[in-house]
Design a protein around this motif. Sequence first.
Motif, short mmCIF file in Angstrom:
data_model
loop_
_atom_site.label_atom_id
_atom_site.label_comp_id
_atom_site.label_asym_id
_atom_site.label_seq_id
_atom_site.Cartn_x
_atom_site.Cartn_y
_atom_site.Cartn_z
N SER A 115 21.55 -33.85 23.80
CA SER A 115 20.68 -34.61 24.60
C SER A 115 19.70 -33.79 25.39
O SER A 115 19.09 -34.16 26.56
CB SER A 115 21.67 -35.34 25.76
OG SER A 115 22.51 -36.12 25.00
N LEU A 119 15.31 -31.97 22.83
CA LEU A 119 14.35 -32.68 23.50
C LEU A 119 13.17 -31.75 24.13
O LEU A 119 12.24 -31.98 24.47
CB LEU A 119 14.76 -33.59 24.51
CG LEU A 119 15.73 -34.85 24.23
CD1 LEU A 119 16.27 -35.57 25.21
CD2 LEU A 119 14.66 -35.96 23.47
N TRP A 140 7.63 -32.69 30.51
CA TRP A 140 8.42 -33.46 29.50
C TRP A 140 9.68 -32.53 29.39
O TRP A 140 10.92 -33.14 29.53
CB TRP A 140 7.72 -33.39 28.11
CG TRP A 140 8.64 -33.64 27.12
CD1 TRP A 140 9.28 -33.01 26.49
CD2 TRP A 140 8.52 -34.87 26.32
NE1 TRP A 140 9.96 -33.58 25.48
CE2 TRP A 140 9.46 -34.87 25.31
CE3 TRP A 140 7.87 -36.16 26.41
CZ2 TRP A 140 9.70 -36.13 24.26
CZ3 TRP A 140 8.07 -37.14 25.69
CH2 TRP A 140 9.11 -37.09 24.69
N HIS A 144 13.61 -33.38 30.65
CA HIS A 144 14.92 -33.63 29.73
C HIS A 144 16.06 -32.59 30.12
O HIS A 144 17.21 -33.08 30.06
CB HIS A 144 14.57 -33.70 28.28
CG HIS A 144 13.87 -34.81 28.09
ND1 HIS A 144 14.24 -36.45 27.93
CD2 HIS A 144 12.50 -35.02 27.52
CE1 HIS A 144 13.41 -36.97 27.69
NE2 HIS A 144 12.28 -36.52 27.40
N LYS A 147 17.68 -33.69 33.60
CA LYS A 147 18.64 -34.89 33.32
C LYS A 147 19.99 -34.36 32.86
O LYS A 147 20.91 -34.83 33.35
CB LYS A 147 17.87 -35.87 32.51
CG LYS A 147 18.66 -37.11 32.08
CD LYS A 147 18.02 -38.18 31.31
CE LYS A 147 18.77 -39.19 31.08
NZ LYS A 147 18.35 -39.87 29.73
#
Length: 223
Positions: A115, A119, A140, A144, A147
């Motif tokens: 995850s 990314l 971007w 990620h 997060k």
Amino acid sequence: MSSSSSSSASSNKLILYSFWQSSCAWRVRFALNVKGLSYEYRAVNLPKGEHLTPEFEKLNPLHYVPVVVDGDVVVSDSFAILLYLEDKYPGKALLPVDPQLKAINLQAASIVSSSIQPLHMMGLLKHVQEKLGSEEMLSWAQFHIEKGFLALEKLLKNVAGKFATGNEVYLADVFLAPQIAAASKRFNIDMSKYPTLSKILESCMALPEFEASMPHRQPDAEP
Ligand SMILES: N[C@@H](CCC(=O)N[C@@H](CS)C(=O)NCC(=O)O)C(=O)O
């Protein structure tokens, strides 16, 4: 691909295909050192496309580093490699016996490998940059990473000691330390928001096993 000096006396057959800047290969270098396993380092130059050759495809049909070769056994993907090493070389365990702590180690490792890293991997960011521009590419990647870091901070804050699940290095640390180091350096992440993760990195940085696994210490490192 070029073969280089082993990390120490190479008495076994382990070979690691690696690229110095790859955080996925860094996990394996760190784990091999924690387990005290010597290995031969074979550099795969990703910018030059050495991972795209038919020769490398025989080792990993997905064309990614890392790959470990142990005699007749070829294993690619850092998660699979580390679980293989754990079974084959149980000496210094990478997973704790306690089922809950073991699950937390697997969860943290999976967050990083499923995850976060995929990314913001090189190939994907290049695509985002071409389609949307450099600024969008950075935000971007940051989105990620943050997060994932937020989730990891919550997951680990009540179980962490010096390391992710106490005072011993385990699988979670092996995945986390290279990810945190690479992300904060390359993507300008403000790590003061993640005190537990920062402490884990700091503890790993103090280990000779981690120091020896760092990108700049690899035979293919560029200035
Ligand atoms: N899930 C894989 C991911 C491997 C991976 O993404 N490797 C990157 C370097 S960190 C790579 O070889 N990239 C080459 C490319 O993007 O073409 C693992 O954990 O080993």
